[in-house]
Design a protein around this motif. Structure first.
Motif: not given
Length: 347
Positions: A220-241
């Motif tokens: 998540v740290e490496k994929e995030t360029g905008a701070a407000h997107e962290r939880s949304e990016i995490s959500g994508v990976f969580m659903r994929r898992l």
């Protein structure tokens, strides 16, 4: 009678002379204590080393022409019983500092300090380079393998890799503190934060351990360029898992390539089987891929609810999120195949 008066006059004169001398000596003593020392600049750094005696310290100050009357300083130290209270370290003498101020400083815990900063998203090797560049540290890591460092840090037998094991922050230290001591502090800080975030995680996450949360947080740290997107990016990976989909995240591929990565990911790289190529492996990579801040850890264990399974960089530091592969492919064509002139990824 005349003899008596003469003797009395002599005694009184002697006493007066002694009192005058004592007053003069006291005035001289006090004036020397309060007189500013001879500092060539507004701030002068002095060092008191382990094992230095009071005499050694005063002699060094005299050699440096900072202190004119070391015997006055010695008398003051004896009067105030300060000789055994002198601290080890570097101290900054400011313009106007006198002998009294000198002892106030060198018997305090106000040693001159330095700072070192580790940045979110960087690797342990990057951290080593920052430590190696700090000349005021005592370097004990030189020549050690990662296994050796693990033993020196005593981080436990279950850990085989140091990546992601330290909290990125600014750390204050004194001259001759060790690089090992900085690593221990950074690891302890990480563990404290990870434990607190894990204790307050969302329920029913597809993460079994705090270490898995740390691995996901690093992605998540490496994929995030905008701070407000962290939880949304995490959500994508969580659903994929949860759906047992591959994560397919470029930062893990880059990490797996190591020094072979030269700025571009090729199709050959994406097809190559490495423990970190999440285009080829299922689930999480075996270790974190970078140092992570608290916000990334928080996002990893508190993913945003939703249905998105894909995202693509838009070129302004943010991402386009999509629920379906059809919508994702459309976003890829828009933002990747027709890149804007000022395009930048989150990396």
């Amino acid at each position: 009678m005349t003899y008596f008066l003469t003797k009395l006059r002599f005694i009184l004169l002697t006493l007066f002379s002694l009192l005058a001398f004592a007053a003069s000596a006291w005035y001289y003593y006090q004036s020397e204590l309060e007189a500013p020392m001879n500092l060539s600049t507004s701030n002068v750094l002095i060092e008191i080393k382990q094992g230095d005696s009071l005499n050694t310290v005063l002699a060094r100050l005299r050699e440096q022409k900072i202190l004119k009357t070391p015997w006055i300083a010695k008398l003051y130290a004896k009067e105030k019983q300060l000789a055994n209270k002198i601290k080890v370290g570097e101290f900054s003498l400011h313009a106007g500092t006198n002998i009294i101020g000198l002892f106030d400083l060198i018997t305090s815990n106000q040693q001159f300090s330095y700072s070192i900063r580790f940045i979110e998203g960087t690797t342990f090797r990057d951290m080593q380079k920052v430590l190696e560049a700090q000349s005021k540290l005592k370097h004990l890591l030189e020549g050690l393998t990662e296994a050796d460092i693990l033993k020196r840090l005593n981080l436990g037998s279950g850990l085989s890799n140091l990546e992601g094991q330290f909290y990125p922050d600014t750390y204050i230290f004194l001259k001759n503190d060790t690089d090992i001591s900085i690593l221990k502090r950074a690891h302890k800080r990480l563990q404290t934060i990870l434990k607190a975030e894990w204790a307050n995680k969302q329920k029913d996450l597809p993460l079994k351990t705090p270490y898995e949360a740390l691995i996901l947080a690093s992605i998540v740290e490496k994929e995030t360029g905008a701070a407000h997107e962290r939880s949304e990016i995490s959500g994508v990976f969580m659903r994929r898992l949860e759906k047992r989909m591959r994560l397919q995240t470029d930062p893990t591929v880059i990490y797996g390539l190591g020094a072979r990565y030269q700025g571009n990911i090729t199709r050959k790289h994406l097809k190559e089987v490495t423990p970190y190529n999440t285009y080829r492996i299922k689930g999480l990579p075996p270790t974190p891929i970078a140092m992570v801040g608290r916000d990334a850890i928080h996002a990893a264990v508190n993913p945003k609810k939703g249905a998105s399974l894909y995202f693509v960089a838009k070129g302004d530091g943010t991402h386009q999120f999509s629920d379906t592969i059809k919508a994702h492919n459309k976003a890829v064509r828009k933002f990747q195949l027709k890149r804007r002139a000022d395009y930048r990824s989150s990396q």
